[in-house]
Design a protein around this motif. Structure first.
Motif, PDB file in Angstrom:
ATOM      1  N   TRP A  75      -4.215  -5.709  -2.708  1.00  0.00           N
ATOM      2  CA  TRP A  75      -3.480  -4.790  -1.847  1.00  0.00           C
ATOM      3  C   TRP A  75      -3.120  -5.488  -0.546  1.00  0.00           C
ATOM      4  O   TRP A  75      -3.905  -6.279  -0.017  1.00  0.00           O
ATOM      5  N   CYS A 107      -3.174  -4.506   2.391  1.00  0.00           N
ATOM      6  CA  CYS A 107      -4.108  -4.317   3.509  1.00  0.00           C
ATOM      7  C   CYS A 107      -5.338  -5.203   3.365  1.00  0.00           C
ATOM      8  O   CYS A 107      -6.113  -5.341   4.306  1.00  0.00           O
ATOM      9  N   HIS A 122      -1.819   2.981  -2.350  1.00  0.00           N
ATOM     10  CA  HIS A 122      -3.201   2.518  -2.388  1.00  0.00           C
ATOM     11  C   HIS A 122      -4.136   3.694  -2.066  1.00  0.00           C
ATOM     12  O   HIS A 122      -4.092   4.235  -0.965  1.00  0.00           O
ATOM     13  N   CYS A 159      -6.031   4.565   1.375  1.00  0.00           N
ATOM     14  CA  CYS A 159      -5.580   3.625   2.412  1.00  0.00           C
ATOM     15  C   CYS A 159      -4.715   4.355   3.436  1.00  0.00           C
ATOM     16  O   CYS A 159      -3.906   5.207   3.074  1.00  0.00           O
ATOM     17  N   CYS A 178       0.824  -1.218   0.000  1.00  0.00           N
ATOM     18  CA  CYS A 178       0.000   0.000   0.000  1.00  0.00           C
ATOM     19  C   CYS A 178       0.855   1.264   0.000  1.00  0.00           C
ATOM     20  O   CYS A 178       0.464   2.282  -0.555  1.00  0.00           O
TER      21      CYS A 178
HETATM   22 ZN   LIG Z   1      -4.116  -0.473   1.453  1.00  0.00          ZN
END
Ligand SMILES: [Zn+2]
Length: 148
Positions: free
Chosen positions: A117, A119, A72, A75, A67
């Protein structure tokens, strides 16, 4: 675990394994693909953007993005360091442009592409659903039976 001393063949084997295994996120995706029975190759350099996972025959590719490095959107991990901010903005901008180019190039040759991603990895169900979206649709790509 204790790290064997430098020069110890055990250490060399261990380091090689670490390099091959990649990040925790990549490991999770690899496990998800294996458990769903999908064959894949790792770090496919012959395809645009060197996807982390790909299957040329089935025409799908998966990128596992950090990320921070790939920024990202929205994020909380996608922070921009305050020191040398201009440098980081340039760098991240270049990364994102490269990612977008790879995506376009792959789609242009008929690949289905998923970006996973870092996350998103924690949620196993969401990950499986996301992967199945590009992997399961392979049936659509099967040649149609010819009627005579
Ligand atoms: Zn992320």
């Amino acid at each position: 675990m204790r790290l064997p001393k430098p020069g110890d063949p055990k250490r060399r084997a261990l380091m090689a394994r670490v390099r091959q295994q990649g990040t925790a996120a990549e490991l999770t995706v690899a496990a998800a693909l294996r458990s769903a029975g999908h064959a894949y190759r790792l770090n496919v350099r012959s395809l645009p953007g060197s996807p982390d996972f790909a299957n040329r025959k089935r025409k799908w590719a998966i990128f596992v993005h950090g990320c921070f490095w790939h920024q990202h959107t929205g994020c909380k991990r996608a922070t921009i360091p305050k020191a040398n901010e201009a440098f980081w903005r340039d760098k991240f901008g270049a990364n994102r442009r490269r990612d977008a180019r790879a995506l376009r190039a792959l789609r242009g040759v008929g690949f289905r592409v998923a970006i996973v991603w870092e996350c998103e990895i924690a949620d196993g169900e969401a990950l499986a659903a996301r992967l199945s979206k590009i992997l399961e649709s392979r049936r659509v790509d099967m040649p149609k039976p010819v009627d005579h």
